[in-house]
Design a protein around this motif. Structure first.
Motif, PDB file in Angstrom:
ATOM      1  N   MET A 162       0.947  -1.237  -0.085  1.00 33.67           N
ATOM      2  CA  MET A 162       0.046   0.130  -0.054  1.00 33.67           C
ATOM      3  C   MET A 162       0.881   1.254  -0.111  1.00 33.67           C
ATOM      4  N   GLY A 171      -9.585   5.727  -2.146  1.00 35.65           N
ATOM      5  CA  GLY A 171      -8.955   6.513  -0.931  1.00 35.65           C
ATOM      6  C   GLY A 171     -10.003   7.660  -0.495  1.00 35.65           C
ATOM      7  N   ALA A 174       0.352   4.087   7.776  1.00 34.23           N
ATOM      8  CA  ALA A 174      -0.584   3.116   7.165  1.00 34.23           C
ATOM      9  C   ALA A 174       0.012   2.785   5.576  1.00 34.23           C
ATOM     10  N   PRO A 213      -1.925  -1.987   7.540  1.00 34.12           N
ATOM     11  CA  PRO A 213      -3.368  -1.844   7.087  1.00 34.12           C
ATOM     12  C   PRO A 213      -3.702  -0.556   8.273  1.00 34.12           C
ATOM     13  N   GLY A 214      -4.733   0.311   7.728  1.00 36.08           N
ATOM     14  CA  GLY A 214      -5.059   1.317   8.692  1.00 36.08           C
ATOM     15  C   GLY A 214      -5.620   0.944   9.970  1.00 36.08           C
ATOM     16  N   TRP A 215      -6.333  -0.230   9.767  1.00 36.28           N
ATOM     17  CA  TRP A 215      -6.827  -0.762  11.148  1.00 36.28           C
ATOM     18  C   TRP A 215      -5.691  -1.430  11.937  1.00 36.28           C
ATOM     19  N   TYR A 221     -10.021   4.005  11.239  1.00 33.57           N
ATOM     20  CA  TYR A 221      -9.611   2.683  10.320  1.00 33.57           C
ATOM     21  C   TYR A 221      -9.674   3.164   8.753  1.00 33.57           C
ATOM     22  N   TYR A 226      -7.339   6.280   7.989  1.00 32.96           N
ATOM     23  CA  TYR A 226      -5.997   5.908   7.835  1.00 32.96           C
ATOM     24  C   TYR A 226      -5.566   5.421   6.648  1.00 32.96           C
ATOM     25  N   ARG A 227      -6.466   4.300   6.060  1.00 35.15           N
ATOM     26  CA  ARG A 227      -6.545   3.735   5.025  1.00 35.15           C
ATOM     27  C   ARG A 227      -6.773   4.584   3.716  1.00 35.15           C
ATOM     28  N   GLU A 256      -3.952   5.747   0.776  1.00 34.17           N
ATOM     29  CA  GLU A 256      -4.144   5.642  -0.724  1.00 34.17           C
ATOM     30  C   GLU A 256      -4.112   7.012  -1.731  1.00 34.17           C
TER      31      GLU A 256
END
Length: 298
Positions: A1, A18, A182, A186-188, A238, A241-242, A246
């Motif tokens: 990512m 995103g 991130a 992953p964001g989470w 979550y 940040y994801r 992106e």
């Protein structure tokens, strides 16, 4: 990512995805202040923040265990500590203390400045320099939001404003560092491990705060607590940040220009606060500024 703030440009599909994720984050965040006001009907400020962190950590820990996520690399723990200090502890605590004396509408001035502050933090942290068009649109959007929220609050500052401006700084730092992390996880995972990092402090804080602050459970109070824990803190961060990973920290941050106006709408619908006639033209001006920042070169 790979983040847009890195050297490799994101694909059009990643950009669209995103933006959608970041917008979902903004919608979730826009409910934070009204939900906090509801939560304060049942809990004291220290209890609400501590229990909120514990519940969010339980949700995050359940996902991390179920997915058998390995511990982050040692080099990422300092960044996770910054995320934890900024968005798990600092921003919730300072805004909750402020909302004891400020209305939800007035507190929206924090997120009115947050996009610009986050973009500035990101430029310093990542070394990427957005174009002059981007900065001009970001400044214009911030000016519109600030002017509107100050007009909405009668043009006066309140005792809670010191808390709000402090929350602005720590949250911008947490957003920037989380968006940077991130790129590698992953964001989470980012918000999940930040919450786990804060869990011992949150448990101790809950035990002390609940012993000294009275609890008067109500439907509003419980719903408010559940939303700030699961909605704002876990789900919101979550997707936020994801989305940042992106499209880039700077571009994602400017989508938050719409957050104060959304918060004002929720404040009217959920809290019965008054909405200024200036809201519709302010909303249009903000949307124009957002569109410019999303098209500007970073």
């Amino acid at each position: 990512m790979t983040a847009q703030d890195s050297a490799t440009p994101a694909s059009p599909i990643a950009v669209s995805s995103g933006i959608l994720l970041a917008v979902l984050g903004v919608v979730a965040f826009s409910l934070t202040f009204p939900s906090t006001v509801w939560g304060l009907e049942s809990f004291g400020p220290w209890s609400l923040v501590s229990v909120r962190s514990v519940l969010a950590a339980v949700v995050a820990g359940t996902f991390l265990l179920a997915m058998r996520v390995p511990l982050p690399e040692r080099r990422h723990w300092a960044g996770l500590a910054t995320v934890a200090a900024g968005v798990v502890v600092g921003f919730p605590l300072l805004t909750t203390l402020a909302l004891q004396t400020s209305t939800s509408s007035h507190a929206a001035v924090v997120v009115g400045l947050l996009p610009l502050t986050t973009a500035a933090f990101a430029a310093l942290r990542t070394g990427r320099r957005p174009s002059r068009t981007f900065w001009a649109a970001a400044l214009a959007g911030a000016a519109v939001v600030i002017a509107f929220t100050v007009q909405q609050s009668g043009g006066t500052l309140h005792a809670g404003d010191l808390y709000l401006f402090g929350a602005l700084l720590v949250c911008a730092a947490g957003y920037t560092e989380g968006g940077r992390l991130a790129q590698w996880m992953p964001g989470w995972h980012v918000i999940g491990w930040a919450l786990i990092l804060c869990l011992p402090l949150a448990l101790a804080g809950s035990a002390v705060a609940l012993a000294y602050e009275p609890v008067r459970l109500s439907a509003h109070g419980v719903v408010g607590l559940v939303w700030v824990a699961a909605g704002s803190t876990f789900f919101g961060l979550y997707v936020w940040y994801r989305g940042m990973a992106e499209i880039g920290i700077s571009k994602a941050s400017q989508l938050q220009l719409a957050q104060p106006l959304l918060t004002l709408v929720w404040s009217v619908l959920l809290l019965g606060e008054a909405l200024s006639p200036a809201a519709p033209p302010a909303a249009v001006a903000v949307l124009v500024c957002i569109a410019v920042t999303q098209r500007a070169r970073t």
